[in-house]
Design an enzyme around this catalytic site. Structure first.
Site, mmCIF file in Angstrom:
data_model
loop_
_atom_site.group_PDB
_atom_site.id
_atom_site.type_symbol
_atom_site.label_atom_id
_atom_site.label_comp_id
_atom_site.label_asym_id
_atom_site.label_seq_id
_atom_site.Cartn_x
_atom_site.Cartn_y
_atom_site.Cartn_z
ATOM 1 N N CYS A 180 0.828 -1.196 0.000
ATOM 2 C CA CYS A 180 0.000 0.000 0.000
ATOM 3 C C CYS A 180 0.874 1.263 0.000
ATOM 4 O O CYS A 180 1.430 1.623 -1.039
ATOM 5 C CB CYS A 180 -0.982 -0.053 1.157
ATOM 6 S SG CYS A 180 -2.466 0.913 0.832
ATOM 7 N N HIS A 209 -3.601 -5.047 0.633
ATOM 8 C CA HIS A 209 -2.984 -5.621 1.845
ATOM 9 C C HIS A 209 -3.063 -7.146 1.817
ATOM 10 O O HIS A 209 -3.998 -7.723 2.377
ATOM 11 C CB HIS A 209 -3.692 -5.093 3.094
ATOM 12 C CG HIS A 209 -3.415 -3.646 3.360
ATOM 13 N ND1 HIS A 209 -2.330 -3.232 4.091
ATOM 14 C CD2 HIS A 209 -4.052 -2.529 2.962
ATOM 15 C CE1 HIS A 209 -2.319 -1.913 4.155
ATOM 16 N NE2 HIS A 209 -3.358 -1.452 3.475
ATOM 17 N N GLU A 224 -1.455 -9.234 3.468
ATOM 18 C CA GLU A 224 -1.271 -9.848 4.791
ATOM 19 C C GLU A 224 -2.598 -10.201 5.460
ATOM 20 O O GLU A 224 -2.660 -11.080 6.306
ATOM 21 C CB GLU A 224 -0.439 -8.920 5.696
ATOM 22 C CG GLU A 224 -1.136 -7.645 6.196
ATOM 23 C CD GLU A 224 -1.036 -6.467 5.238
ATOM 24 O OE1 GLU A 224 -0.844 -6.703 4.019
ATOM 25 O OE2 GLU A 224 -1.175 -5.306 5.683
HETATM 26 N N1 GLN Z 1 -1.918 6.650 3.066
HETATM 27 C C1 GLN Z 1 -2.031 5.935 1.839
HETATM 28 C C2 GLN Z 1 -3.404 6.104 1.220
HETATM 29 O O1 GLN Z 1 -4.334 6.473 1.878
HETATM 30 C C3 GLN Z 1 -1.722 4.466 2.024
HETATM 31 C C4 GLN Z 1 -2.674 3.764 2.910
HETATM 32 C C5 GLN Z 1 -2.179 2.449 3.391
HETATM 33 O O2 GLN Z 1 -0.985 2.170 3.341
HETATM 34 N N2 GLN Z 1 -3.072 1.603 3.869
HETATM 35 O O3 GLN Z 1 -3.560 5.840 0.052
#
Ligand code: GLN
Length: 542
Positions: free
Chosen positions: A380, A514, A516
């Site tokens: 992410c 994600h 994970e």
């Molecule tokens: N802050 C980033 C976004 O909102 C990444 C979010 C995250 O890593 N879950 O896109």
């Protein structure tokens, strides 16, 4: 017929109730039963989405896009049952619903009160699980005695009374602290906690006693006597070195037998625990070790990256190696040389994150991994930083940045205001609320033939869970691809970049989702299996 097990906690918080519930779910499955786990959280937030990971640990995201308590992650990891939005509720959500009904006029002029309106709403949450599994395990967050927990305890008391003892039992998790001066484990806090629970009309059938050492027969007898509980049902829950041992140790201590006995189930199958035995064997007898550096922001509370830590352990199980995690505060790279910290790492991981603090340090970590050809997994935020790094250092776009950090000339990462979910186009204004406004939950992604991720997943199409507001800007795709950063996974309409990878690197993958969240010890996620495999190879090279 669905049977309900309510799990409460006493004495102190952080007793591992969630883990215990999850392990109990796994034990019941091992006996051939279907299970569903849910959690009632007494705090006022509508969901944990707006809480800092420092305060409350990781926010777990379900396929159907709910931001939930991290305990739902334990449930899913131990049982494999995908958690749903409806598996978690909070005081905030319960009150919101009751107040909406009140405004709509649903209560026909009644005075709205905690009892019965709030307690009924809580019972509806529980009742709607009836018929969905053989056993519903329902964990009550917080500690017995908290003011916030009261309506929940009253609700489960009423519910238990209504469905009867054959269908609902109560298990209470407590702590026996060891007092060195006395040289013994103390039972008094447990006695008081049970007394407190009984004062609400709940008599637990099962006591799970956390302790850091063996609980003597005498102490068990004492607890049984003073808490009015069958001695066999006072179950030691001792500390273990791996959480995946818990189903096995609970079984050895007789937990599942006593649950069966409490429900008067006499024809239960013996459990098949071979899956857990194999997992524990692989964890305890690794053939090697790899070091993974996690360059993040919330590194001093391990709960902030709960699922991530576990997914890495799962990758280790699949490769029969121990995965040593080293957490590094990204900010240190702003003044110090990454080499001093990352030299010994066999793999570098930049996890999800929010906000500008530490971003420059993370970009330096990416650069180090790319240049030194160390396996890199960016999750992410970690993917977004990988793209910014490539834009700056490979494409020469010095101003490359993310609009998350404020207005920016070259928004290689920008705010998403429109995206497609199923058939529906989701839209968001830049000025809306922060709570629940992200791209959340499972989205499909198409993988490019011949790419590393295609090989890793061995599939053309995948589905993974998201939780973010910003997105890599497609306008930079061509320039980045020319420099070797391939967009190897896209949303099915081709509009959203979901995965990037460096062509001339042994293992460098950034994913917008994600992975994970979906990894399990008995079904490790392919990205983590492959990442750890690459780290093992890297370890052989050095
Ligand atoms: N802050 C980033 C976004 O909102 C990444 C979010 C995250 O890593 N879950 O896109």
């Amino acid at each position: 017929m669905t049977r309900f097990i309510f799990i409460t906690g006493g004495v102190v918080s952080s007793l591992g109730k969630g883990l215990g519930s999850a392990a109990l779910g796994a034990l019941l499955q091992a006996r051939g039963y279907s299970v569903r786990l849910c959690k009632l959280d007494p705090y006022l937030n509508v969901d944990p989405g707006t809480m800092s990971p420092f305060q409350h640990g990781e926010v777990f995201v379900t396929d159907d896009g709910a931001e939930t308590d991290l305990d739902l992650g334990h449930y899913e990891r131990f049982t494999g049952v995908p958690a749903k939005a409806t598996d978690n509720t909070t005081t905030g959500r319960i009150y919101t619903s009751v107040l909406q009904k009140e405004r709509r006029g649903d209560y026909l002029g009644a005075t709205i009160q905690v009892i019965p309106h709030i307690t009924n709403e809580i019972q509806d949450f529980i009742r709607e699980k009836d018929g969905t599994a053989d056993f519903v395990l329902c964990e009550i967050g917080g500690t017995v005695g908290d003011i916030e927990s009261l309506p929940f305890l009253e609700a489960i008391r009423q519910f238990g009374n209504e469905v009867g003892r054959e269908r609902a039992i109560f298990a209470h998790v407590t702590l026996l602290p060891y007092i060195p001066a006395a040289g013994e484990l103390k039972t008094k806090p447990t006695q008081h906690s049970v007394k407190e629970l009984m004062s609400y009309g709940i008599r637990p059938q099962i006591l799970l006693c956390r302790a850091d050492r063996e609980i003597e027969e005498d102490e068990r007898r004492k607890i049984a006597l003073f808490c009015n509980i069958d001695e066999k049902k006072v179950i030691p829950a001792l500390d273990v070195s791996s959480i995946y041992e818990v189903p096995l140790t609970y079984h050895e201590e007789g937990l599942d037998d006593e649950i069966m006995d409490s429900f008067n189930i006499t024809d239960a199958k013996a459990p098949d625990l071979s899956t857990w035995e194999n997992i524990v064997k692989n964890i305890k007898e690794p053939e090697g070790e790899v070091k993974i550096a996690i360059v993040g922001k919330y590194t001093n509370l391990t709960d902030s990256y709960k699922s991530l830590n576990e997914a890495l352990v799962h990758g280790g199980i699949a490769n029969k190696v121990k995965v040593k995690l080293e957490f590094i505060e990204a900010e240190v790279f702003e003044s110090e040389n990454p080499e001093d910290y990352l030299k010994g790492a066999n793999g570098i991981l930049v996890p999800g994150g929010f906000g500008e603090r530490g971003a420059e340090g993370k970009i330096k970590a990416v650069q180090y991994a790319r240049e030194k050809k160390i396996p890199y997994l960016g999750i992410c935020f970690g993917m977004q930083m990988a793209v910014i790094e490539a834009a700056r250092n490979l494409c020469g776009i010095e101003e490359a940045g993310s609009t998350e950090f404020g207005p920016c000339e070259e928004s290689v990462v920008g705010l998403m205001t429109e995206w497609v979910k199923g058939e529906v186009k989701e839209k968001r204004k830049t000025s809306t609320n922060k709570g629940g406004t992200m791209r959340l939950g499972a989205y499909p992604c198409h993988l490019e033939q011949g790419s590393l991720v295609h090989k890793v997943y061995n599939a053309d199409d995948i589905s993974e869970r998201h939780r973010h507001r910003y997105e890599v800007n497609m306008a930079y795709r061509e320039g980045l691809e020319e420099k070797g950063l391939k967009f190897s996974g896209l949303s099915p309409d081709g509009k959203l970049p979901e995965i990037v990878e460096h062509k001339d690197h042994p293992w460098f993958i950034g994913v917008q989702f994600h992975p994970e969240l979906k990894s399990k010890p008995f079904d490790p996620h392919p990205l983590f299996v492959s990442f750890i495999e690459a780290a093992v190879k890297q370890g052989r090279l050095v």
